[in-house]
Design an enzyme around this catalytic site. Structure first.
Site, short mmCIF file in Angstrom:
data_model
loop_
_atom_site.label_atom_id
_atom_site.label_comp_id
_atom_site.label_asym_id
_atom_site.label_seq_id
_atom_site.Cartn_x
_atom_site.Cartn_y
_atom_site.Cartn_z
N GLY A 1 -6.93 0.39 8.78
CA GLY A 1 -8.20 0.09 7.71
C GLY A 1 -8.64 -1.24 8.03
CB THR A 2 -6.91 -4.61 8.42
OG1 THR A 2 -6.05 -4.30 7.41
CG2 THR A 2 -7.32 -5.87 8.84
CG ASN B 1 -6.51 -2.05 -3.00
OD1 ASN B 1 -7.54 -2.38 -3.00
ND2 ASN B 1 -5.55 -2.87 -2.75
CD GLN C 1 -5.38 2.94 -1.52
OE1 GLN C 1 -4.92 3.93 -2.08
NE2 GLN C 1 -4.72 1.85 -1.39
CG HIS D 1 -0.45 3.35 6.00
ND1 HIS D 1 -0.20 2.35 5.01
CD2 HIS D 1 -1.61 2.55 6.40
CE1 HIS D 1 -0.64 1.50 4.94
NE2 HIS D 1 -1.76 1.74 5.77
CB THR E 1 -2.91 2.95 26.49
OG1 THR E 1 -3.01 2.23 28.07
CG2 THR E 1 -1.99 3.89 26.77
CB CYS F 1 -2.26 -7.26 0.79
SG CYS F 1 -2.34 -5.48 1.28
C1 LIG Z 1 -8.51 -0.48 0.01
C2 LIG Z 1 -7.60 -0.71 1.16
N1 LIG Z 1 -8.30 -1.33 2.43
C3 LIG Z 1 -7.63 -1.33 3.42
C4 LIG Z 1 -6.40 -1.49 3.51
C5 LIG Z 1 -5.77 -2.18 4.79
O1 LIG Z 1 -5.53 -1.09 5.79
P1 LIG Z 1 -4.43 -1.14 6.82
O2 LIG Z 1 -3.04 -1.39 6.03
O3 LIG Z 1 -4.08 0.28 7.37
O4 LIG Z 1 -4.79 -2.12 7.85
C6 LIG Z 1 -5.51 -1.16 2.43
C7 LIG Z 1 -3.90 -1.16 2.62
O5 LIG Z 1 -3.44 -1.95 1.85
C8 LIG Z 1 -6.23 -0.86 1.36
O6 LIG Z 1 -5.57 -0.30 0.23
#
Ligand SMILES: Cc1ncc(COP(=O)(O)O)c(C=O)c1O
Length: 379
Positions: free
Chosen positions: A75-76, A156, A184, A206, A242, A332
């Site tokens: 996601g990041t 989240n 989410q 995940h 890769t 986080c």
């Molecule tokens: C709403 C939201 N965005 C982004 C992320 C980040 O995703 P990732 O850990 O796969 O980079 C998270 C994960 O904690 C999330 O809950």
């Protein structure tokens, strides 16, 4: 999920347990089928086929075109890419976001604003934590240049759900680019990207019983951005390196399973969440719930605020000692002292301690009973 040492895992918004069927689907690509997808001999072709089949499956489920799906590290990375490309490649000179986005979004937009690459405006929130759409429209109408709107589909920490269609239609009206962090919600709700007026979405497997370190960025076919990572020709020249072969296979399998199980799992988990809400409110009548908990709310997340006392300030610590995994806000920020920027933005009562409980299909009402009884003792 109770594990052998009777741990109770109520932190499924942070991450979820890998589904055994997903692991089975990944195993051949962690063992025998190790070929580099770019190699032209049979080992390579076998790996390439697995990736393209995964892409087709993901695209079909999200009602997108396979060419619109790019595999990333999660996601990041997906959100960073969509936001940065909107400014650097698509000419957005204003960014509108909300104060309760994930740091993957907030720190990226702040970085661009600090460098003077775009102006940054935060949309106001209503008292229940939802985005104020009138204010969003005002911000869109006041800007002469092109705007990027980046707003998450589900929060989240408190679970509030955005009306993707309403925001997307408003963006269309003002010619704005719309990115939504759907980390989410992908795998938790059916999404129809042909019908949803979005340019970019971000997801990570995940969060729905797939592997960590793999995600997607959906880029609408009418949007053309420059390569995210330079190097080889992987991901149609857009993201060199890769590919995470077994991760990609796992992402697709997890999404297939989540989609097949959506009706039963969502009903089961929603029931658990509401059961927990009722039980906590009965056991500790002073609690309050953050966000639009009875309205437009993610069925996996329950954010509870306890009156601040010497005992409740130790709640996360004491739950951990009791082998109960929860989060004080988002994963986080747990461990850091700052507390949650989301809770600060929507709950103006400083005399409360907030805990996020988040559920999956592996949780049970018996676990809820145990947690509530422990909470009652602790408070
Ligand atoms: C709403 C939201 N965005 C982004 C992320 C980040 O995703 P990732 O850990 O796969 O980079 C998270 C994960 O904690 C999330 O809950």
């Amino acid at each position: 999920m109770s594990t052998s040492n009777s741990r109770i895992y109520f932190d499924n918004a942070a991450t979820t347990a890998l589904d055994a069927e997903v692991l089975d689907a990944m195993m051949p690509y962690l063992t025998d089928k190790f070929g580099n997808p770019s190699s032209i001999y049979s080992y390579g072709r076998e790996s390439r086929l697995a990736i393209e089949n995964a892409r087709k499956s993901v695209a079909k489920i999200l009602n997108a075109h396979p060419a619109e799906i790019f595999f990333t590290s999660g996601g990041t990375e997906s959100s960073n890419t969509a936001i940065t490309a909107s400014v650097r490649d698509l000419g957005c000179t204003q960014i509108i976001t909300s104060p309760i986005e994930h740091h993957a979004t907030l720190h990226t937009v702040e970085h661009l604003a600090c460098r003077g690459e775009a102006t940054l405006n935060y949309v106001q929130l209503l008292s229940d934590g939802h985005v104020d759409l009138d204010h969003l429209e005002q911000l869109l109408s006041e800007h002469d240049g092109k705007t990027l709107v980046t707003l998450m589909h589900a929060n989240n920490e408190v679970g509030n759900l955005l009306d993707l269609h309403a925001v997307g239609e408003m963006c269309k009206k003002y010619g704005a680019i719309f990115h939504s962090d759907t980390v989410q919600t992908v795998g938790h709700y059916p999404l129809d990207l042909r019908a949803a007026p979005v340019h970019f979405i971000s997801a990570a497997s995940h969060k729905f019983h797939g592997p960590k370190g793999v995600g997607i960025l959906y880029i609408n076919e009418n949007v053309k951005i420059k390569p995210m990572i330079n190097g080889g020709s992987q991901e149609r020249n857009m993201r060199a390196g890769t590919e995470n072969l077994y991760g990609i296979v796992g992402f697709a399998k997890a999404l297939e399973l989540a989609t097949a199980r959506f009706a039963s799992d969502s009903a089961y988990i929603r029931d658990l969440k509401m059961y927990m809400k009722d039980q906590v409110a009965q056991a500790i009548p002073e609690v309050t719930f953050n966000g639009d908990v009875d309205g437009r709310s993610l069925y996996t997340v329950l954010s509870v605020s306890f009156p601040k006392t010497e005992k409740s300030e130790m709640i996360l610590f004491n739950l951990d000692i009791q082998n109960i995994c929860v989060s004080g806000g988002s994963a986080c920020t747990s461990g850091a002292d700052q507390g949650s920027h989301v809770i600060r933005a929507i709950n103006h009562n400083p005399n409360q301690v907030t805990v996020r409980f988040s559920f999956s299909r592996y949780n049970t009402k018996e676990e809820v009973d145990q947690v509530v009884s422990k909470l009652k003792d602790m408070i």
